[in-house]
Design a protein around this motif. Structure first.
Motif, mmCIF file in Angstrom:
data_model
loop_
_atom_site.group_PDB
_atom_site.id
_atom_site.type_symbol
_atom_site.label_atom_id
_atom_site.label_comp_id
_atom_site.label_asym_id
_atom_site.label_seq_id
_atom_site.Cartn_x
_atom_site.Cartn_y
_atom_site.Cartn_z
ATOM 1 N N ASP A 1 14.009 43.349 29.835
ATOM 2 C CA ASP A 1 14.696 42.138 30.302
ATOM 3 C C ASP A 1 14.700 42.111 31.830
ATOM 4 O OD1 ASP A 1 16.330 39.982 30.684
ATOM 5 O OD2 ASP A 1 18.036 40.756 29.535
ATOM 6 N N VAL A 2 13.914 41.195 32.386
ATOM 7 C CA VAL A 2 13.808 41.105 33.845
ATOM 8 C C VAL A 2 14.880 40.165 34.419
ATOM 9 C CG1 VAL A 2 12.269 40.489 35.773
ATOM 10 C CG2 VAL A 2 11.325 41.588 33.732
ATOM 11 N N GLY A 3 15.352 39.255 33.604
ATOM 12 C CA GLY A 3 16.274 38.224 34.080
ATOM 13 C C GLY A 3 17.576 38.796 34.613
ATOM 14 N N ILE A 4 18.155 38.102 35.560
ATOM 15 C CA ILE A 4 19.476 38.501 36.049
ATOM 16 C C ILE A 4 20.244 37.253 36.482
ATOM 17 C CG2 ILE A 4 18.561 39.162 38.337
ATOM 18 C CD1 ILE A 4 20.780 41.464 38.062
ATOM 19 N N HIS A 5 21.437 37.096 35.905
ATOM 20 C CA HIS A 5 22.240 35.882 36.144
ATOM 21 C C HIS A 5 23.710 36.251 36.256
ATOM 22 C CE1 HIS A 5 18.722 33.822 34.444
ATOM 23 N NE2 HIS A 5 18.734 34.795 33.562
ATOM 24 N N ARG A 6 24.409 35.493 37.102
ATOM 25 C CA ARG A 6 25.872 35.596 37.162
ATOM 26 C C ARG A 6 26.412 34.523 36.234
ATOM 27 N NH1 ARG A 6 27.773 35.983 43.493
ATOM 28 N NH2 ARG A 6 26.952 38.063 43.860
ATOM 29 N N GLY B 1 21.292 39.162 31.380
ATOM 30 C CA GLY B 1 19.855 38.992 31.529
ATOM 31 C C GLY B 1 19.356 37.766 30.785
ATOM 32 N N ASP B 2 18.055 37.743 30.540
ATOM 33 C CA ASP B 2 17.443 36.658 29.754
ATOM 34 C C ASP B 2 17.550 36.949 28.257
ATOM 35 O OD1 ASP B 2 16.702 35.364 32.060
ATOM 36 O OD2 ASP B 2 14.591 35.942 31.982
ATOM 37 N N VAL B 3 18.046 38.148 27.925
ATOM 38 C CA VAL B 3 18.124 38.587 26.525
ATOM 39 C C VAL B 3 19.598 38.723 26.131
ATOM 40 C CG1 VAL B 3 17.584 40.503 24.949
ATOM 41 C CG2 VAL B 3 15.923 39.839 26.705
ATOM 42 N N ASN C 1 6.127 26.714 19.644
ATOM 43 C CA ASN C 1 6.566 27.713 18.660
ATOM 44 C C ASN C 1 6.669 29.115 19.266
ATOM 45 O OD1 ASN C 1 6.638 25.774 16.620
ATOM 46 N ND2 ASN C 1 4.436 26.018 16.282
ATOM 47 N N LEU C 2 7.421 29.200 20.319
ATOM 48 C CA LEU C 2 7.591 30.463 21.052
ATOM 49 C C LEU C 2 7.908 31.633 20.121
ATOM 50 C CD1 LEU C 2 7.703 31.373 24.045
ATOM 51 C CD2 LEU C 2 10.166 31.066 23.932
ATOM 52 N N ILE C 3 8.770 31.375 19.164
ATOM 53 C CA ILE C 3 9.240 32.425 18.261
ATOM 54 C C ILE C 3 8.083 33.075 17.476
ATOM 55 C CG2 ILE C 3 9.795 30.909 16.306
ATOM 56 C CD1 ILE C 3 12.399 32.575 15.989
ATOM 57 N N ALA D 1 10.885 37.260 31.413
ATOM 58 C CA ALA D 1 11.162 36.888 32.810
ATOM 59 C C ALA D 1 11.106 35.377 32.908
ATOM 60 C CB ALA D 1 10.147 37.534 33.743
ATOM 61 N N ILE D 2 12.108 34.709 32.319
ATOM 62 C CA ILE D 2 12.083 33.248 32.318
ATOM 63 C C ILE D 2 13.236 32.618 33.103
ATOM 64 C CG2 ILE D 2 10.774 33.044 30.176
ATOM 65 C CD1 ILE D 2 13.360 32.389 28.726
ATOM 66 N N GLY D 3 14.225 33.429 33.450
ATOM 67 C CA GLY D 3 15.335 32.880 34.242
ATOM 68 C C GLY D 3 16.277 31.997 33.439
ATOM 69 N N LYS D 4 16.473 32.339 32.146
ATOM 70 C CA LYS D 4 17.421 31.569 31.307
ATOM 71 C C LYS D 4 18.394 32.564 30.666
ATOM 72 C CE LYS D 4 15.104 27.371 30.611
ATOM 73 N NZ LYS D 4 14.743 27.222 31.998
HETATM 74 P P1 NAP Z 1 10.441 31.593 37.770
HETATM 75 O O1 NAP Z 1 9.540 31.592 38.955
HETATM 76 O O2 NAP Z 1 11.470 30.534 37.633
HETATM 77 O O3 NAP Z 1 9.518 31.574 36.465
HETATM 78 C C1 NAP Z 1 10.041 31.411 35.191
HETATM 79 C C2 NAP Z 1 8.930 31.381 34.183
HETATM 80 O O4 NAP Z 1 9.504 31.249 32.894
HETATM 81 C C3 NAP Z 1 7.970 30.214 34.363
HETATM 82 O O5 NAP Z 1 6.648 30.655 34.163
HETATM 83 C C4 NAP Z 1 8.397 29.232 33.270
HETATM 84 O O6 NAP Z 1 7.323 28.459 32.742
HETATM 85 C C5 NAP Z 1 8.906 30.171 32.205
HETATM 86 N N1 NAP Z 1 9.896 29.511 31.346
HETATM 87 C C6 NAP Z 1 10.985 28.818 31.732
HETATM 88 N N2 NAP Z 1 11.658 28.363 30.653
HETATM 89 C C7 NAP Z 1 10.980 28.776 29.567
HETATM 90 C C8 NAP Z 1 11.159 28.636 28.162
HETATM 91 N N3 NAP Z 1 12.192 27.940 27.666
HETATM 92 N N4 NAP Z 1 10.262 29.196 27.345
HETATM 93 C C9 NAP Z 1 9.219 29.896 27.832
HETATM 94 N N5 NAP Z 1 8.997 30.093 29.153
HETATM 95 C C10 NAP Z 1 9.861 29.523 30.009
HETATM 96 O O7 NAP Z 1 11.222 32.967 37.636
HETATM 97 P P2 NAP Z 1 10.854 34.466 38.142
HETATM 98 O O8 NAP Z 1 10.910 34.534 39.630
HETATM 99 O O9 NAP Z 1 9.646 34.962 37.443
HETATM 100 O O10 NAP Z 1 12.145 35.240 37.590
HETATM 101 C C11 NAP Z 1 12.493 35.263 36.229
HETATM 102 C C12 NAP Z 1 13.846 35.928 36.061
HETATM 103 O O11 NAP Z 1 13.780 37.252 36.540
HETATM 104 C C13 NAP Z 1 14.989 35.269 36.853
HETATM 105 O O12 NAP Z 1 16.188 35.415 36.109
HETATM 106 C C14 NAP Z 1 15.092 36.103 38.107
HETATM 107 O O13 NAP Z 1 16.375 36.084 38.685
HETATM 108 C C15 NAP Z 1 14.756 37.462 37.561
HETATM 109 N N6 NAP Z 1 14.179 38.402 38.535
HETATM 110 C C16 NAP Z 1 14.702 39.644 38.507
HETATM 111 C C17 NAP Z 1 14.163 40.602 39.335
HETATM 112 C C18 NAP Z 1 14.731 41.981 39.257
HETATM 113 O O14 NAP Z 1 14.502 42.766 40.151
HETATM 114 N N7 NAP Z 1 15.435 42.290 38.161
HETATM 115 C C19 NAP Z 1 13.129 40.304 40.222
HETATM 116 C C20 NAP Z 1 12.595 39.012 40.194
HETATM 117 C C21 NAP Z 1 13.130 38.064 39.327
HETATM 118 P P3 NAP Z 1 6.485 27.391 33.619
HETATM 119 O O15 NAP Z 1 5.522 28.202 34.422
HETATM 120 O O16 NAP Z 1 5.824 26.542 32.600
HETATM 121 O O17 NAP Z 1 7.492 26.665 34.467
#
Ligand code: NAP
Length: 291
Positions: free
Chosen positions: A231-236, A250-252, A197-199, A211-214
């Motif tokens: 929003d830490v995420g970054i995607h093409r 981003g992730d948002v 129940n993330l929400i 920062a989940i990479g989705k």
């Molecule tokens: P990561 O190592 O893949 O970790 C992702 C985390 O998100 C894990 O803890 C995972 O859980 C959790 N997660 C995945 N799917 C989920 C969901 N549906 N619900 C809840 N949690 C979920 O990624 P990261 O290295 O931390 O990077 C995250 C994002 O930030 C990526 O998009 C990356 O490209 C970006 N990033 C950006 C910068 C920047 O400078 N802007 C720097 C670093 C990273 P589990 O632990 O259970 O697997």
């Protein structure tokens, strides 16, 4: 809604660093020198390293770029790290992650001298952070803290939800937000892929750090009215209307979440630029520690 402008802030910070470097040069002290090791030729990693090196030049640092083939042995990479550890001209260095599968990442991180670990990934530096005595803090969470500080965002007593528990982003981020510091002093919950129940958590967060990479995972129904969204995420993602054929997200889901937020970081132009600034700030600190 106020945009947390990483571009404006990073320019300010780079300018501050450049002024300090000028002073160092005038005093005939050692100019900061950052080295970066890139293994293989992953497109995104190449872009990140190139940007780090470019920004070193911008602030007047010396920089060294070491490129190793994707099939380089773990032993050869460890030897390269040892050379940098022993090279007194190098103040700090990074090994760009991710590494090819045949290389053990934690073995590599552990081999970096903690006093030159400007990415803040070495267990010694993570330990110092956990104990509330940070030396080199992981660049991305550090950049987020700098952003909260410079926008004077009140975090004390606020409910902060960090989505993601990676060693380089989520976990250090949660530690920083929970410490007795300003910014900090938040009540923190860490969510991950096994959270039910993330929400229920995200929709109560005063401060939501994602920062989940989705890509565009967080939608407006998942956030509280007036929340601070980082929003830490970054995607093409593919975008036929762009010349490059892609756009960055981003992730948002920015367009629908932004109107509901009090502050929000854009992608691009948000956290990514702050990450580079943190790396340079850490390198400057490593140099100053050696004076
Ligand atoms: P990561 O190592 O893949 O970790 C992702 C985390 O998100 C894990 O803890 C995972 O859980 C959790 N997660 C995945 N799917 C989920 C969901 N549906 N619900 C809840 N949690 C979920 O990624 P990261 O290295 O931390 O990077 C995250 C994002 O930030 C990526 O998009 C990356 O490209 C970006 N990033 C950006 C910068 C920047 O400078 N802007 C720097 C670093 C990273 P589990 O632990 O259970 O697997």
């Amino acid at each position: 809604m106020i945009l947390l402008d990483g571009k404006k802030l990073s320019e300010e910070i780079l300018d501050e660093i450049a002024k300090k470097v000028d002073k160092i040069k005038k005093n005939n002290k050692k100019v900061p020198h950052l080295a970066a090791i890139l293994v293989g030729n992953d497109g995104a990693s190449e872009t990140y390293v190139a940007s780090k090196v470019k920004n070193c030049e911008k602030v007047g640092f010396n920089s060294t770029f070491i490129r190793l083939d994707a099939d380089v042995s773990e032993q050869k990479l460890l030897e390269t790290i040892q050379d940098l550890n022993e090279n007194s001209d190098i103040d700090g260095f990074i090994v760009q992650l991710p590494l090819p599968k045949h290389i053990n990442e934690s073995k590599i991180t552990d081999a970096i001298l903690p006093s030159k670990d400007v990415d803040g990934f070495h267990p010694t530096n993570v330990g110092y952070l956990a104990l509330g005595n940070p030396k080199f803090v992981s660049a991305t969470p550090n950049g987020v803290m700098e952003m909260l500080k410079r926008y004077d965002i009140d975090t004390e007593g606020k409910y902060c939800v960090v989505l993601g528990r990676s060693n380089i982003v989520g976990s250090p981020m949660a530690i920083l937000m929970s410490k007795n510091t300003k910014p900090g002093n938040a009540t923190v919950t860490v969510c991950h892929s096994k959270t039910r129940n993330l929400i229920e958590f995200t929709s109560k967060a005063d401060i939501l750090i994602v920062a989940i990479g989705k890509p565009e995972f967080i939608t407006s129904n998942m956030v509280k009215e007036g929340a601070v969204i980082i929003d830490v995420g970054i995607h093409r993602v593919a975008d036929a209307s762009k010349k490059s054929g892609f756009k960055l997200v981003g992730d948002v889901k920015f367009d629908e979440v932004a109107p509901k937020s009090s502050y929000i970081t854009p992608v691009p132009g948000g956290v990514g630029l702050m990450t580079i600034c943190s790396l340079l700030q850490n390198t400057l600190k490593a140099t100053e520690n050696s004076f």
